[in-house]
Motif scaffolding. Structure first.
Motif, PDB file in Angstrom:
ATOM      1  N   THR A 176      18.952 -57.147  32.572  1.00 56.77           N
ATOM      2  CA  THR A 176      17.670 -56.491  32.289  1.00 56.77           C
ATOM      3  C   THR A 176      16.741 -56.433  33.494  1.00 56.77           C
ATOM      4  O   THR A 176      15.621 -55.950  33.363  1.00 56.77           O
ATOM      5  CB  THR A 176      16.954 -57.227  31.142  1.00 56.77           C
ATOM      6  OG1 THR A 176      16.792 -58.614  31.499  1.00 56.77           O
ATOM      7  CG2 THR A 176      17.752 -57.126  29.852  1.00 56.77           C
ATOM      8  N   SER A 177      17.182 -56.927  34.640  1.00 57.37           N
ATOM      9  CA  SER A 177      16.291 -56.930  35.799  1.00 57.37           C
ATOM     10  C   SER A 177      16.042 -55.506  36.279  1.00 57.37           C
ATOM     11  O   SER A 177      16.927 -54.640  36.200  1.00 57.37           O
ATOM     12  CB  SER A 177      16.897 -57.763  36.941  1.00 57.37           C
ATOM     13  OG  SER A 177      17.969 -57.074  37.539  1.00 57.37           O
ATOM     14  N   PRO A 178      14.841 -55.215  36.791  1.00 57.51           N
ATOM     15  CA  PRO A 178      14.563 -53.868  37.315  1.00 57.51           C
ATOM     16  C   PRO A 178      15.547 -53.442  38.399  1.00 57.51           C
ATOM     17  O   PRO A 178      15.866 -52.252  38.502  1.00 57.51           O
ATOM     18  CB  PRO A 178      13.132 -54.004  37.868  1.00 57.51           C
ATOM     19  CG  PRO A 178      12.523 -55.093  37.041  1.00 57.51           C
ATOM     20  CD  PRO A 178      13.632 -56.077  36.789  1.00 57.51           C
ATOM     21  N   LEU A 179      16.042 -54.407  39.200  1.00 57.29           N
ATOM     22  CA  LEU A 179      17.002 -54.048  40.243  1.00 57.29           C
ATOM     23  C   LEU A 179      18.281 -53.511  39.634  1.00 57.29           C
ATOM     24  O   LEU A 179      18.797 -52.464  40.054  1.00 57.29           O
ATOM     25  CB  LEU A 179      17.313 -55.267  41.118  1.00 57.29           C
ATOM     26  CG  LEU A 179      18.362 -55.034  42.221  1.00 57.29           C
ATOM     27  CD1 LEU A 179      17.869 -53.993  43.214  1.00 57.29           C
ATOM     28  CD2 LEU A 179      18.714 -56.335  42.933  1.00 57.29           C
ATOM     29  N   MET A 180      18.830 -54.220  38.638  1.00 56.86           N
ATOM     30  CA  MET A 180      20.075 -53.776  38.009  1.00 56.86           C
ATOM     31  C   MET A 180      19.882 -52.453  37.275  1.00 56.86           C
ATOM     32  O   MET A 180      20.770 -51.596  37.269  1.00 56.86           O
ATOM     33  CB  MET A 180      20.576 -54.852  37.033  1.00 56.86           C
ATOM     34  CG  MET A 180      21.091 -56.123  37.689  1.00 56.86           C
ATOM     35  SD  MET A 180      22.588 -55.856  38.690  1.00 56.86           S
ATOM     36  CE  MET A 180      21.936 -55.935  40.362  1.00 56.86           C
ATOM     37  N   ARG A 181      18.708 -52.260  36.676  1.00 54.74           N
ATOM     38  CA  ARG A 181      18.460 -51.027  35.947  1.00 54.74           C
ATOM     39  C   ARG A 181      18.154 -49.855  36.886  1.00 54.74           C
ATOM     40  O   ARG A 181      18.104 -48.703  36.456  1.00 54.74           O
ATOM     41  CB  ARG A 181      17.303 -51.226  34.962  1.00 54.74           C
ATOM     42  CG  ARG A 181      17.678 -52.120  33.785  1.00 54.74           C
ATOM     43  CD  ARG A 181      16.608 -52.178  32.709  1.00 54.74           C
ATOM     44  NE  ARG A 181      15.459 -52.987  33.104  1.00 54.74           N
ATOM     45  CZ  ARG A 181      14.262 -52.505  33.364  1.00 54.74           C
ATOM     46  NH1 ARG A 181      14.029 -51.215  33.292  1.00 54.74           N
ATOM     47  NH2 ARG A 181      13.264 -53.309  33.703  1.00 54.74           N
ATOM     48  N   SER A 182      17.951 -50.167  38.180  1.00 54.13           N
ATOM     49  CA  SER A 182      17.623 -49.119  39.152  1.00 54.13           C
ATOM     50  C   SER A 182      18.807 -48.759  40.043  1.00 54.13           C
ATOM     51  O   SER A 182      18.639 -48.033  41.017  1.00 54.13           O
ATOM     52  CB  SER A 182      16.452 -49.587  40.043  1.00 54.13           C
ATOM     53  OG  SER A 182      15.308 -49.873  39.282  1.00 54.13           O
ATOM     54  N   ILE A 183      19.997 -49.272  39.718  1.00 54.92           N
ATOM     55  CA  ILE A 183      21.151 -49.058  40.584  1.00 54.92           C
ATOM     56  C   ILE A 183      21.427 -47.563  40.792  1.00 54.92           C
ATOM     57  O   ILE A 183      21.615 -47.101  41.920  1.00 54.92           O
ATOM     58  CB  ILE A 183      22.398 -49.766  40.019  1.00 54.92           C
ATOM     59  CG1 ILE A 183      22.277 -51.281  40.181  1.00 54.92           C
ATOM     60  CG2 ILE A 183      23.661 -49.265  40.704  1.00 54.92           C
ATOM     61  CD1 ILE A 183      22.250 -51.756  41.617  1.00 54.92           C
ATOM     62  N   VAL A 184      21.455 -46.788  39.719  1.00 52.39           N
ATOM     63  CA  VAL A 184      21.772 -45.359  39.858  1.00 52.39           C
ATOM     64  C   VAL A 184      20.693 -44.615  40.644  1.00 52.39           C
ATOM     65  O   VAL A 184      21.020 -43.852  41.566  1.00 52.39           O
ATOM     66  CB  VAL A 184      22.011 -44.721  38.479  1.00 52.39           C
ATOM     67  CG1 VAL A 184      22.160 -43.209  38.602  1.00 52.39           C
ATOM     68  CG2 VAL A 184      23.260 -45.312  37.833  1.00 52.39           C
ATOM     69  N   PRO A 185      19.401 -44.786  40.338  1.00 50.65           N
ATOM     70  CA  PRO A 185      18.388 -44.138  41.180  1.00 50.65           C
ATOM     71  C   PRO A 185      18.474 -44.569  42.642  1.00 50.65           C
ATOM     72  O   PRO A 185      18.236 -43.751  43.543  1.00 50.65           O
ATOM     73  CB  PRO A 185      17.062 -44.601  40.550  1.00 50.65           C
ATOM     74  CG  PRO A 185      17.396 -44.884  39.125  1.00 50.65           C
ATOM     75  CD  PRO A 185      18.786 -45.435  39.158  1.00 50.65           C
ATOM     76  N   LEU A 186      18.819 -45.830  42.880  1.00 51.71           N
ATOM     77  CA  LEU A 186      18.952 -46.298  44.263  1.00 51.71           C
ATOM     78  C   LEU A 186      20.117 -45.609  44.957  1.00 51.71           C
ATOM     79  O   LEU A 186      20.015 -45.216  46.125  1.00 51.71           O
ATOM     80  CB  LEU A 186      19.131 -47.819  44.296  1.00 51.71           C
ATOM     81  CG  LEU A 186      17.874 -48.643  43.985  1.00 51.71           C
ATOM     82  CD1 LEU A 186      18.218 -50.128  43.850  1.00 51.71           C
ATOM     83  CD2 LEU A 186      16.813 -48.446  45.074  1.00 51.71           C
ATOM     84  N   ILE A 187      21.237 -45.451  44.246  1.00 52.78           N
ATOM     85  CA  ILE A 187      22.372 -44.724  44.823  1.00 52.78           C
ATOM     86  C   ILE A 187      21.963 -43.292  45.147  1.00 52.78           C
ATOM     87  O   ILE A 187      22.289 -42.757  46.216  1.00 52.78           O
ATOM     88  CB  ILE A 187      23.566 -44.746  43.840  1.00 52.78           C
ATOM     89  CG1 ILE A 187      24.157 -46.154  43.766  1.00 52.78           C
ATOM     90  CG2 ILE A 187      24.639 -43.736  44.254  1.00 52.78           C
ATOM     91  CD1 ILE A 187      25.258 -46.289  42.742  1.00 52.78           C
ATOM     92  N   PHE A 188      21.244 -42.667  44.218  1.00 49.69           N
ATOM     93  CA  PHE A 188      20.768 -41.302  44.440  1.00 49.69           C
ATOM     94  C   PHE A 188      19.947 -41.210  45.730  1.00 49.69           C
ATOM     95  O   PHE A 188      20.196 -40.362  46.584  1.00 49.69           O
ATOM     96  CB  PHE A 188      19.939 -40.858  43.235  1.00 49.69           C
ATOM     97  CG  PHE A 188      19.307 -39.507  43.385  1.00 49.69           C
ATOM     98  CD1 PHE A 188      20.050 -38.352  43.218  1.00 49.69           C
ATOM     99  CD2 PHE A 188      17.956 -39.389  43.694  1.00 49.69           C
ATOM    100  CE1 PHE A 188      19.467 -37.101  43.356  1.00 49.69           C
ATOM    101  CE2 PHE A 188      17.360 -38.152  43.837  1.00 49.69           C
ATOM    102  CZ  PHE A 188      18.118 -37.000  43.669  1.00 49.69           C
ATOM    103  N   LEU A 189      18.982 -42.113  45.883  1.00 52.19           N
ATOM    104  CA  LEU A 189      18.117 -42.090  47.064  1.00 52.19           C
ATOM    105  C   LEU A 189      18.855 -42.469  48.338  1.00 52.19           C
ATOM    106  O   LEU A 189      18.640 -41.871  49.400  1.00 52.19           O
ATOM    107  CB  LEU A 189      16.923 -43.032  46.853  1.00 52.19           C
ATOM    108  CG  LEU A 189      15.868 -42.559  45.845  1.00 52.19           C
ATOM    109  CD1 LEU A 189      14.808 -43.638  45.654  1.00 52.19           C
ATOM    110  CD2 LEU A 189      15.216 -41.261  46.309  1.00 52.19           C
TER     111      LEU A 189
END
Length: 504
Positions: free
Chosen positions: A291-304
């Motif tokens: 549930t951490s914001p980092l884990m939930r942001s993996i796909v947007p981070l890959i996109f960027l």
């Protein structure tokens, strides 16, 4: 072996198109649910604590709801958004030429003989990004092999083996660790209410497993799969023929600057995650919790992380002259995913109906009940759990969903015969990962078929199954033997883990 694999491919390719296969399976689930709903079972559904009852999906009210929610089921299909968002970012990096020159540099420094282990290893390590490796590493594996003059499907198979077959391996903790630990601990507390378990209880084993999976994947790729694919012709209309050996000074300068920006973005993300009060952490300070914001942001981070260097490289080399070229790059990447979108629609409907029916729960509980009644020695029991998990995985794809169903049965059962929850979880992870690569019911399987069809037009379920079966068999045997060796030598499975549970 060639005759065996050719037989698998011929048989598998006789199956209907994957989209129609999901339609047929949906119809089968509807019929079976109606039949089994008239049968009473003595099993207790561990998720509800009530007697297991197969839901009749042929009921008029359910069918009405199924049709009414089709669009919502489709748009809520978790892999869909992840795949499309990631592919848009990767598409920009591809169309700009950034990935192309990165592969040129990689091939220059990587001997041809080491491409296979490198691809498998990167795939196994990608588990830190949960499911992102499916849409990131696998297509790149095919591109790397094609660029090196080797069969692209061999690269795809090696990457798929690393990403999915080695999903429970990895050099770093991933979101899967605390996710499985939460189910294992709650299952253990059914027998011992005070039992506590560390989220990294399997970390030492999974760390070492990364290298074992790499070696096994290397062997299968070069000794079995690649020779088998020599007779499979690559479609020239889809296969890239760009020279991977040269690049000019402008491309080199653009790549270096783009890569420095990428490294700067990585450093900025690291600095953001470092403080205990980081907004990328959970309230208790965890970065790897599901549930951490980092884990939930993996796909947007890959996109960027693909979009930004791709745009910079494209503008510096002239590939992208304006914003319209950038948008066109994203659009072009979506064109290759049209068949996946169709597949995802039918796959989502089937998985929803299968879950609602409780047929998967019945399969898991009945199989676990049979294993419990056999009362086998510890090592044989562990092997049985691995095999049973692999079979259940053919029907229930989600790692957490399966463990939520069978964990409350496996874990207390093994504790009662002196086997620790940590060891039970390690065995489960092997069975789950090893059969991921041969089950068409896995949510990302249609994606793999689409990637393969970029190079071999008539690639189908049989093509993928014939390539991946040797990996699955060797992973199952070799990884199980590695766990038993760990156990025999008394090597620690992870932090705070033991092999034995004291039987009262």
């Amino acid at each position: 072996m060639d005759r065996f694999l050719n037989g698998i491919e011929r048989t598998g390719n006789r199956l209907p198109d994957p989209g129609m296969l999901f339609v047929y399976c949906l119809g089968l689930v509807l019929v079976l649910s109606a039949l089994f709903s008239m049968v009473s079972f003595s099993y207790i559904n561990p998720r509800t604590g009530e007697a297991l009852q197969i839901a009749n999906l042929m009921d008029a009210e359910y069918l009405t709801g199924l049709f009414a929610s089709m669009v919502k089921t489709f748009t809520g299909f978790a892999p869909l958004g992840m795949v499309l968002a990631s592919v848009m970012g990767v598409g920009i990096a591809e169309s700009s030429g950034y990935i192309n020159i990165a592969l040129k540099k990689m091939i220059r420094i990587t001997p041809d003989k080491l491409l296979a282990p490198a691809v498998v290893f990167i795939g196994a390590v990608s588990s830190i990004a949960t499911d992102a490796g499916y849409v990131l590493v696998i297509p790149i594996g095919a591109i790397i092999f094609k660029a090196a003059g080797r069969h692209p499907l061999a690269g795809l198979a090696a990457a798929f083996a690393g990403v999915s077959g080695g999903f429970s391996a990895g050099l770093l903790p991933s979101a899967l660790d605390p996710l499985l630990q939460s189910f294992t601990q709650s299952s253990a507390q059914l027998l011992d209410p005070d039992y506590q378990m560390n989220p990294l209880a399997n970390f030492y084993f999974t760390f070492c497993s990364t290298f074992v999976v790499t070696l096994m994947g290397w062997f299968v790729t070069e000794r079995i799969v690649e020779p088998h694919l020599q007779s499979v012709e690559v479609s020239e209309t889809e296969a890239e023929t760009t020279s991977m050996g040269s690049y000019n000074a402008q491309e080199n300068r653009a790549f270096n600057i783009s890569s420095l920006v990428l490294l700067g973005m990585g450093a900025a993300l690291f600095a953001l995650c470092l403080p205990e009060a980081s907004p990328m952490r959970t309230a208790d300070g965890s970065l790897t919790a599901f549930t951490s914001p980092l884990m939930r942001s993996i796909v947007p981070l890959i996109f960027l992380f693909f979009l930004v260097p791709g745009v910079i490289y494209g503008r510096m080399t002239g590939t992208f002259k304006n914003h319209r070229d950038i948008m066109n790059g994203m659009s072009d990447s979506m064109k290759t995913m049209s068949s996946y979108i169709v597949l995802a629609f039918f796959c989502a409907q089937f998985l929803k109906a299968f879950g609602d029916s409780n047929l998967g729960t019945l399969l898991a509980l009945s199989g676990a009940d049979l294993l419990q009644a056999m009362n086998l020695p510890g090592q044989i029991t562990i092997i049985g759990i691995i095999l049973l998990t692999a079979v259940v995985n053919l029907f229930v794809g989600s790692a957490s969903a399966k463990w939520a169903i069978i964990g409350p049965i496996f874990v207390p059962m093994l504790m009662a015969v002196g086997i620790s929850p940590e060891l039970a979880q390690a065995a489960y992870r092997i069975g789950d990962s090893s059969s991921n690569i041969i089950t068409p019911m896995m949510a990302y399987y249609p994606v793999i078929i689409v990637f393969a069809q970029r190079y071999v037009k008539n690639a189908g379920i049989g093509t993928i199954a014939s390539m991946m079966m040797p990996y699955s068999i060797l992973f199952m045997v070799g990884w199980t033997a590695f766990l038993l060796l760990f156990w025999a030598l008394g090597l620690p499975l992870g932090i705070g883990a033991t092999y034995a549970y004291p039987v009262m």
